[in-house]
Motif scaffolding. Structure first.
Motif, PDB file in Angstrom:
ATOM      1  N   TYR A  20       0.833  -1.203   0.000  1.00 47.21           N
ATOM      2  CA  TYR A  20       0.000   0.000   0.000  1.00 47.21           C
ATOM      3  C   TYR A  20       0.870   1.256   0.000  1.00 47.21           C
ATOM      4  CZ  TYR A  20      -3.670   3.319   1.312  1.00 47.21           C
ATOM      5  OH  TYR A  20      -4.540   4.382   1.336  1.00 47.21           O
ATOM      6  N   ASP A  21       1.911   1.256   0.822  1.00 43.01           N
ATOM      7  CA  ASP A  21       2.794   2.423   0.901  1.00 43.01           C
ATOM      8  C   ASP A  21       3.468   2.687  -0.446  1.00 43.01           C
ATOM      9  OD1 ASP A  21       4.344   4.429   2.633  1.00 43.01           O
ATOM     10  OD2 ASP A  21       5.978   3.250   1.747  1.00 43.01           O
ATOM     11  N   ALA A  22       3.907   1.627  -1.111  1.00 44.71           N
ATOM     12  CA  ALA A  22       4.560   1.795  -2.408  1.00 44.71           C
ATOM     13  C   ALA A  22       3.614   2.410  -3.428  1.00 44.71           C
ATOM     14  CB  ALA A  22       5.068   0.437  -2.907  1.00 44.71           C
ATOM     15  N   LEU A  23       2.380   1.894  -3.495  1.00 46.60           N
ATOM     16  CA  LEU A  23       1.431   2.370  -4.500  1.00 46.60           C
ATOM     17  C   LEU A  23       0.965   3.797  -4.227  1.00 46.60           C
ATOM     18  CD1 LEU A  23      -0.680  -0.875  -5.007  1.00 46.60           C
ATOM     19  CD2 LEU A  23       1.143   0.028  -6.459  1.00 46.60           C
ATOM     20  N   ILE A  24       0.721   4.118  -2.990  1.00 48.42           N
ATOM     21  CA  ILE A  24       0.287   5.471  -2.654  1.00 48.42           C
ATOM     22  C   ILE A  24       1.376   6.491  -2.977  1.00 48.42           C
ATOM     23  CG2 ILE A  24      -0.209   6.976  -0.679  1.00 48.42           C
ATOM     24  CD1 ILE A  24      -2.624   5.459  -1.677  1.00 48.42           C
ATOM     25  N   ASN A  25       2.618   6.025  -2.948  1.00 53.00           N
ATOM     26  CA  ASN A  25       3.740   6.913  -3.233  1.00 53.00           C
ATOM     27  C   ASN A  25       4.314   6.691  -4.635  1.00 53.00           C
ATOM     28  OD1 ASN A  25       4.392   8.488  -0.624  1.00 53.00           O
ATOM     29  ND2 ASN A  25       4.068   6.397   0.112  1.00 53.00           N
ATOM     30  N   THR A  26       3.488   6.113  -5.504  1.00 55.79           N
ATOM     31  CA  THR A  26       3.798   5.900  -6.934  1.00 55.79           C
ATOM     32  C   THR A  26       5.128   5.187  -7.139  1.00 55.79           C
ATOM     33  OG1 THR A  26       4.845   8.066  -7.306  1.00 55.79           O
ATOM     34  CG2 THR A  26       2.454   7.950  -7.562  1.00 55.79           C
ATOM     35  N   ARG A  27       5.320   4.125  -6.372  1.00 50.73           N
ATOM     36  CA  ARG A  27       6.542   3.343  -6.514  1.00 50.73           C
ATOM     37  C   ARG A  27       6.232   1.941  -7.018  1.00 50.73           C
ATOM     38  NH1 ARG A  27       7.606   4.845  -1.135  1.00 50.73           N
ATOM     39  NH2 ARG A  27       7.525   2.646  -0.564  1.00 50.73           N
ATOM     40  N   TYR A  28       7.180   1.403  -7.739  1.00 55.15           N
ATOM     41  CA  TYR A  28       7.154   0.000  -8.186  1.00 55.15           C
ATOM     42  C   TYR A  28       7.131  -0.900  -6.957  1.00 55.15           C
ATOM     43  CZ  TYR A  28       8.944  -4.085 -10.834  1.00 55.15           C
ATOM     44  OH  TYR A  28       9.134  -5.305 -11.431  1.00 55.15           O
ATOM     45  N   ASP A  47       8.779  -7.466  -5.323  1.00 51.85           N
ATOM     46  CA  ASP A  47       8.196  -8.806  -5.260  1.00 51.85           C
ATOM     47  C   ASP A  47       8.286  -9.401  -3.865  1.00 51.85           C
ATOM     48  OD1 ASP A  47       6.926 -11.035  -6.591  1.00 51.85           O
ATOM     49  OD2 ASP A  47       8.832 -12.099  -6.487  1.00 51.85           O
ATOM     50  N   LYS A  48       9.333  -9.065  -3.120  1.00 52.53           N
ATOM     51  CA  LYS A  48       9.511  -9.642  -1.780  1.00 52.53           C
ATOM     52  C   LYS A  48       8.465  -9.134  -0.796  1.00 52.53           C
ATOM     53  CE  LYS A  48      12.865  -6.209  -0.087  1.00 52.53           C
ATOM     54  NZ  LYS A  48      11.947  -5.656   0.949  1.00 52.53           N
ATOM     55  N   ASP A  49       7.776  -8.037  -1.122  1.00 52.20           N
ATOM     56  CA  ASP A  49       6.743  -7.485  -0.242  1.00 52.20           C
ATOM     57  C   ASP A  49       5.370  -8.105  -0.473  1.00 52.20           C
ATOM     58  OD1 ASP A  49       8.475  -5.697   1.051  1.00 52.20           O
ATOM     59  OD2 ASP A  49       8.256  -4.224  -0.561  1.00 52.20           O
ATOM     60  N   VAL A  50       5.246  -8.940  -1.500  1.00 49.30           N
ATOM     61  CA  VAL A  50       3.967  -9.579  -1.812  1.00 49.30           C
ATOM     62  C   VAL A  50       3.705 -10.699  -0.804  1.00 49.30           C
ATOM     63  CG1 VAL A  50       2.690 -10.930  -3.513  1.00 49.30           C
ATOM     64  CG2 VAL A  50       4.107  -9.004  -4.256  1.00 49.30           C
ATOM     65  N   LYS A  51       2.655 -10.531  -0.003  1.00 49.60           N
ATOM     66  CA  LYS A  51       2.334 -11.507   1.039  1.00 49.60           C
ATOM     67  C   LYS A  51       0.990 -12.198   0.807  1.00 49.60           C
ATOM     68  CE  LYS A  51       5.992  -9.991   3.235  1.00 49.60           C
ATOM     69  NZ  LYS A  51       7.258 -10.753   3.209  1.00 49.60           N
ATOM     70  N   THR A  52       0.073 -11.559   0.078  1.00 50.87           N
ATOM     71  CA  THR A  52      -1.276 -12.090  -0.091  1.00 50.87           C
ATOM     72  C   THR A  52      -1.647 -12.133  -1.575  1.00 50.87           C
ATOM     73  OG1 THR A  52      -2.419  -9.946  -0.050  1.00 50.87           O
ATOM     74  CG2 THR A  52      -1.912 -10.966   2.090  1.00 50.87           C
ATOM     75  N   GLN A  74       0.748  -5.772  -9.947  1.00 48.71           N
ATOM     76  CA  GLN A  74       0.571  -5.426 -11.358  1.00 48.71           C
ATOM     77  C   GLN A  74       0.256  -3.935 -11.510  1.00 48.71           C
ATOM     78  OE1 GLN A  74       1.526  -8.150 -12.846  1.00 48.71           O
ATOM     79  NE2 GLN A  74       1.244  -9.211 -10.893  1.00 48.71           N
ATOM     80  N   ILE A  75      -0.501  -3.378 -10.559  1.00 44.23           N
ATOM     81  CA  ILE A  75      -0.787  -1.944 -10.575  1.00 44.23           C
ATOM     82  C   ILE A  75       0.519  -1.158 -10.445  1.00 44.23           C
ATOM     83  CG2 ILE A  75      -1.915  -0.047  -9.335  1.00 44.23           C
ATOM     84  CD1 ILE A  75      -3.863  -1.810 -10.858  1.00 44.23           C
ATOM     85  N   GLY A  76       1.419  -1.654  -9.601  1.00 39.08           N
ATOM     86  CA  GLY A  76       2.701  -0.980  -9.403  1.00 39.08           C
ATOM     87  C   GLY A  76       3.528  -0.878 -10.667  1.00 39.08           C
ATOM     88  N   LEU A 132      -8.274   0.720  -1.912  1.00 48.24           N
ATOM     89  CA  LEU A 132      -8.189   0.524  -3.359  1.00 48.24           C
ATOM     90  C   LEU A 132      -8.628   1.767  -4.120  1.00 48.24           C
ATOM     91  CD1 LEU A 132      -9.492  -3.154  -3.555  1.00 48.24           C
ATOM     92  CD2 LEU A 132      -7.161  -2.374  -4.043  1.00 48.24           C
ATOM     93  N   GLU A 133      -9.642   2.458  -3.620  1.00 46.59           N
ATOM     94  CA  GLU A 133     -10.072   3.706  -4.249  1.00 46.59           C
ATOM     95  C   GLU A 133      -8.970   4.765  -4.137  1.00 46.59           C
ATOM     96  OE1 GLU A 133     -12.524   4.305  -6.091  1.00 46.59           O
ATOM     97  OE2 GLU A 133     -14.169   2.926  -5.618  1.00 46.59           O
ATOM     98  N   ASN A 134      -8.272   4.778  -2.998  1.00 45.43           N
ATOM     99  CA  ASN A 134      -7.162   5.713  -2.834  1.00 45.43           C
ATOM    100  C   ASN A 134      -6.054   5.420  -3.860  1.00 45.43           C
ATOM    101  OD1 ASN A 134      -8.458   6.874  -0.653  1.00 45.43           O
ATOM    102  ND2 ASN A 134      -7.295   5.738   0.880  1.00 45.43           N
ATOM    103  N   ILE A 135      -5.767   4.136  -4.047  1.00 46.61           N
ATOM    104  CA  ILE A 135      -4.754   3.727  -5.017  1.00 46.61           C
ATOM    105  C   ILE A 135      -5.182   4.119  -6.428  1.00 46.61           C
ATOM    106  CG2 ILE A 135      -3.657   1.719  -6.091  1.00 46.61           C
ATOM    107  CD1 ILE A 135      -3.765   0.381  -3.290  1.00 46.61           C
ATOM    108  N   LYS A 136      -6.459   3.929  -6.736  1.00 52.54           N
ATOM    109  CA  LYS A 136      -6.975   4.286  -8.057  1.00 52.54           C
ATOM    110  C   LYS A 136      -6.806   5.775  -8.319  1.00 52.54           C
ATOM    111  CE  LYS A 136     -11.180   4.317 -10.879  1.00 52.54           C
ATOM    112  NZ  LYS A 136     -12.625   3.971 -10.947  1.00 52.54           N
ATOM    113  N   GLU A 137      -7.123   6.604  -7.336  1.00 54.48           N
ATOM    114  CA  GLU A 137      -6.995   8.055  -7.505  1.00 54.48           C
ATOM    115  C   GLU A 137      -5.549   8.448  -7.785  1.00 54.48           C
ATOM    116  OE1 GLU A 137      -7.858  12.190  -4.986  1.00 54.48           O
ATOM    117  OE2 GLU A 137      -8.555  10.255  -4.217  1.00 54.48           O
ATOM    118  N   VAL A 138      -4.622   7.870  -7.047  1.00 59.15           N
ATOM    119  CA  VAL A 138      -3.200   8.160  -7.231  1.00 59.15           C
ATOM    120  C   VAL A 138      -2.742   7.695  -8.617  1.00 59.15           C
ATOM    121  CG1 VAL A 138      -0.876   7.533  -6.461  1.00 59.15           C
ATOM    122  CG2 VAL A 138      -2.619   8.145  -4.781  1.00 59.15           C
ATOM    123  N   LEU A 139      -3.175   6.501  -9.006  1.00 59.62           N
ATOM    124  CA  LEU A 139      -2.772   5.923 -10.290  1.00 59.62           C
ATOM    125  C   LEU A 139      -3.234   6.776 -11.463  1.00 59.62           C
ATOM    126  CD1 LEU A 139      -1.701   3.677 -12.135  1.00 59.62           C
ATOM    127  CD2 LEU A 139      -3.871   2.462 -11.769  1.00 59.62           C
TER     128      LEU A 139
END
Length: 251
Positions: free
Chosen positions: A170-178, A181-186, A194-196, A234-241
Motif C-alpha cells: 500500500y505504501d509503495a502504491l500510494i507513493n507511486t513506486r514500483y 516482489d519480496k513485499d507480496v504476502k497475499t 501489477q498496478i505498481g 483501493l479507491e485511494n490507489i486508483k486516484e493516485v494511479l
C-alpha cells in the motif's frame, strides 16, 4: 541488419522442445511475439534507426526465453519459488553460444543479454551507458504493456479474495513506486503488484496505449469489485494511479 524471420524460426524451434500443449508454455510463446511487436512500436515512436529497431525486436522475442525451462523444471512463473527467469535466459543464450544462432555481432549480443537480465528487476542496474539503458527501458515497457493486455483480456483473471493489502504494498502504491516482489504476502498483493508496474513505465507511447484502452481503470475497477473488503484503500490507489497517468510526461 538482423534477420528477424530467421530469428523467429530459431526461437520457435527452441520452444518446440517443450510441450506447446501446456498452457504456460503456449502463453509465454505468444507473449514473446507480442512483446516483440510492442518493442518495435516503442522504438519507432522514438525515431530509432532501423537497425536499432531490429535489436529491440530481437530483445522482445528473447526476453522470456528462460521461462520455458523454468516451467519445465518448476511448473511455475514465480521467480521467488524457483529461479530468476531473466538470469536463466541469459545462461541459456550463453550455453554453447546459442546466442550465435540469433546474431554473431558481439555488441548486439551484449545489448540483448543485458536488456534481458534487467527486464524483470525492480530497477535497471546502475552504470549502464545511455544507449544500453534505453534498450533496457524499452523491453521493460513492452513486457508490461502485454502483461496489462493479458489481464484485461481475462487470460489472467482477477479472482475474489478475502485477503488484505500488506502495508509495504500500500505504501509503495500510494507513493507511486514500483512494488518489490519480496513485499507480496497475499493474493491481493499479487494483483496490486501489477498496478505498481504502471509507475515504472518509461515512454509516452506506453502511457498513451494505457490511456487509450482504459487499461488502468478496467484493471483497478476489477480488483475493487472482487475485493470489497479493501475498497477504501483501493479507491485511494486508483486516484493516485489515474492522477499519475494523466500528469506524468514520459520520453
Amino acid at each position: 541488419m538482423l534477420n528477424l524471420d530467421r530469428e523467429k524460426e530459431v526461437f520457435t524451434k527452441y520452444v518446440n522442445n517443450y510441450d506447446m500443449n501446456q498452457n504456460k508454455i503456449a502463453l509465454k510463446y505468444y507473449h514473446s511475439l507480442r512483446v516483440m511487436d510492442f518493442c518495435k512500436k516503442i522504438a519507432q515512436s522514438l525515431n530509432m534507426s532501423e537497425s536499432d529497431i531490429n535489436i529491440c525486436e530481437s530483445i522482445g522475442l528473447l526476453h522470456d526465453i528462460g521461462r520455458f525451462e523454468q516451467v519445465k523444471r518448476y511448473d511455475t512463473f514465480s521467480d521467488r519459488e524457483s529461479v530468476d527467469h531473466a538470469h536463466l535466459g541469459v545462461q541459456i543464450l550463453k550455453d554453447k553460444n546459442f546466442i550465435n544462432d540469433f546474431t554473431t555481432d558481439e555488441e548486439v549480443q551484449n545489448l540483448i543479454m543485458t536488456a534481458i537480465e534487467n527486464h524483470n528487476k525492480p530497477s535497471i542496474e546502475k552504470g549502464l551507458d545511455e544507449r544500453t539503458n534505453t534498450f533496457c527501458k524499452i523491453i521493460r515497457d513492452a513486457d508490461k504493456l502485454d502483461i496489462f493486455d493479458i489481464f484485461i483480456c481475462n487470460d489472467l483473471r482477477i479472482e475474489k479474495t478475502d485477503s488484505y493489502i500488506s502495508p509495504a504494498i500500500y505504501d509503495a502504491l500510494i507513493n507511486t513506486r514500483y512494488c518489490n516482489d519480496k513485499d507480496v504476502k497475499t493474493k491481493l498483493d499479487y494483483y496490486l503488484r501489477q498496478i505498481g508496474l504502471f509507475f515504472d513505465l518509461n515512454f509516452q507511447y506506453s502511457i498513451e496505449h494505457i490511456k487509450e484502452k482504459r487499461i488502468a481503470e478496467n484493471l483497478i475497477d476489477d480488483i475493487i469489485e472482487k475485493n470489497p473488503q479493501e475498497k477504501e484503500k483501493l479507491e485511494n490507489i486508483k486516484e493516485v494511479l489515474l492522477s499519475f497517468l494523466n500528469t506524468k510526461r514520459k520520453q
